[in-house]
Design an enzyme around this catalytic site. Structure first.
Site, PDB file in Angstrom:
ATOM      1  N   ARG A 199      47.057 -23.501  37.706  1.00  0.00           N
ATOM      2  CA  ARG A 199      47.987 -23.466  36.399  1.00  0.00           C
ATOM      3  C   ARG A 199      48.664 -24.725  36.114  1.00  0.00           C
ATOM      4  NH1 ARG A 199      51.775 -18.482  36.593  1.00  0.00           N
ATOM      5  NH2 ARG A 199      52.364 -18.965  38.834  1.00  0.00           N
TER       6      ARG A 199
ATOM      7  N   GLU B 157      40.551  -9.560  25.093  1.00  0.00           N
ATOM      8  CA  GLU B 157      40.172 -10.831  26.064  1.00  0.00           C
ATOM      9  C   GLU B 157      38.564 -10.620  24.821  1.00  0.00           C
ATOM     10  OE1 GLU B 157      43.293  -9.770  28.933  1.00  0.00           O
ATOM     11  OE2 GLU B 157      41.025  -8.757  27.544  1.00  0.00           O
TER      12      GLU B 157
ATOM     13  N   PHE C 276      40.492 -10.813  33.501  1.00  0.00           N
ATOM     14  CA  PHE C 276      39.965 -10.351  32.434  1.00  0.00           C
ATOM     15  C   PHE C 276      39.163 -10.892  31.771  1.00  0.00           C
ATOM     16  CE2 PHE C 276      44.383  -8.704  33.072  1.00  0.00           C
ATOM     17  CZ  PHE C 276      44.465  -7.816  33.577  1.00  0.00           C
TER      18      PHE C 276
ATOM     19  N   HIS D 217      44.921 -17.104  38.204  1.00  0.00           N
ATOM     20  CA  HIS D 217      45.273 -15.494  38.984  1.00  0.00           C
ATOM     21  C   HIS D 217      43.838 -15.404  39.442  1.00  0.00           C
ATOM     22  CE1 HIS D 217      49.304 -16.174  36.798  1.00  0.00           C
ATOM     23  NE2 HIS D 217      49.801 -15.239  37.159  1.00  0.00           N
TER      24      HIS D 217
ATOM     25  N   ASP E 217      49.777  -8.115  43.429  1.00  0.00           N
ATOM     26  CA  ASP E 217      49.859  -7.550  41.852  1.00  0.00           C
ATOM     27  C   ASP E 217      48.364  -6.477  41.913  1.00  0.00           C
ATOM     28  OD1 ASP E 217      51.550  -8.247  39.905  1.00  0.00           O
ATOM     29  OD2 ASP E 217      49.664  -9.741  38.861  1.00  0.00           O
TER      30      ASP E 217
ATOM     31  N   ARG F  41      47.590 -18.984  40.793  1.00  0.00           N
ATOM     32  CA  ARG F  41      48.566 -18.490  40.864  1.00  0.00           C
ATOM     33  C   ARG F  41      49.349 -18.980  41.864  1.00  0.00           C
ATOM     34  NH1 ARG F  41      51.095 -12.536  41.657  1.00  0.00           N
ATOM     35  NH2 ARG F  41      53.582 -13.339  40.930  1.00  0.00           N
TER      36      ARG F  41
END
Length: 317
Positions: free
Chosen positions: A8, A55, A80, A106, A114, A164
């Site tokens: 990322r 989104e 998402f 992610h 998470d 991530r």
């Protein structure tokens, strides 16, 4: 020890670099700091649009921009971008085959604490089903940067999976060239082929070292392009090693493993042992513990390689 950079991070830096000589805009869904599009926003605020936590709307806006002739990148977390916005991606981008690059961060269980709601293990499967969608999963920062540049110059929809977690830099940025739909053999070996994608490439190379110490030659192959899959290389390796292991930070249903199985079943039937999440959700935890829990370690990959070799021996009788 090799430098570690998250894919990322490479994505955000690539956008800034490429914007100097290319016209495109970037959309995000209120996650610019996490997706690393924030570095582009800071440098080119007039070319950046935050669509908020919406989104589906972001994807629709991206489709409208692309339909007007402008190159566009849009980003959010994989859960998402691929999950929540699937209908819009399918109908607004895939169906009209628009020039939108969806760069989703992610992905996978390496999101860590998470937990299951954010650990997208289905995105490759979802995006593979959309006709004409190119699906890319870079192994390191060098490959991610090269893939972003390729995507910019490609006319059509692209889904790029980004992580991530900081991962080892495997390729030399001065010499590496990304070729869509082409696997890259990283080690030689005629006993077993290990197909890996994304962050699992590094751990598969470590597995090959463990196997080499036992006199087993493992051919490690980086599969950066999940779709279109490199059928020619897969058939060639299947014929030469006669057994395969696939490794992915994704559900074994619908991902790299099934893509490889689709090729071998049709063109060169050999045993294929899949390593990934076994039809289950992720869970919250520290990344190293999660990777070990789901078998994404060099030791488990090496064990699965031996399992594949045992199946080869059994079926050859």
């Amino acid at each position: 020890m090799a430098d570690k950079i998250a894919t990322r991070e490479a994505y955000g830096n690539a956008l800034v670099e490429l914007a100097e000589t290319n016209e495109f805009v970037v959309l995000d869904a209120d996650l610019a700091e996490a997706t690393k599009t924030g570095v582009f926003k800071k440098k080119y605020p007039e070319r950046f649009f935050d669509c908020g936590i919406a989104e589906g709307n972001m994807v629709t806006v991206a489709a409208g921009i692309a339909a007007s002739g402008m190159n566009v990148f849009c980003s959010s977390f994989a859960m998402f971008a691929a999950g929540r916005a699937f209908e819009q991606v399918r109908n607004m981008i895939g169906y009209p085959h628009l020039n939108v690059k969806i760069c989703a961060t992610h992905a996978g269980i390496s999101v860590g604490e998470d937990g299951a709601t954010h650990q997208c293990l289905e995105d490759i499967a979802l995006m593979r089903t959309i006709p004409g969608m190119v699906v890319i999963n870079p192994a390191d920062a060098t490959e991610a940067r090269a893939a972003v540049e390729w995507a910019l110059n490609y006319k059509g929809p692209v889904y790029m999976r980004l992580g991530r977690l900081a991962v080892p830099v495997l390729f030399d940025k001065e010499t590496y060239k990304f070729e869509v739909g082409k696997n890259v053999r990283l080690t030689k070996g005629r006993d077993v082929t290990i197909y890996a994608t994304g962050l699992t490439v590094g751990m598969s190379l470590d597995a090959a070292k463990l196997l080499k110490a036992e006199g087993i030659g493992a051919r490690v192959v980086n599969v950066a392009t999940i779709k279109p899959i490199d059928e020619e290389e897969i058939v060639a390796s299947a014929k030469q090693t006669r057994c395969i292991v696939t490794v992915e930070e994704h559900n074994v249903i619908g991902g790299l493993g099934e893509a490889v199985c689709g090729v071998t079943a049709a063109k060169c039937p050999v045993p294929v042992v899949r390593v990934g999440t076994m039809d289950e959700f992720g869970r919250s935890g520290k990344v190293p513990a999660l990777l070990e829990h789901y078998g994404l370690t060099a030791e488990n990959i090496a064990a699965k390689a031996k399992e594949a070799m045992a199946l080869k021996k059994k079926f050859s009788k």
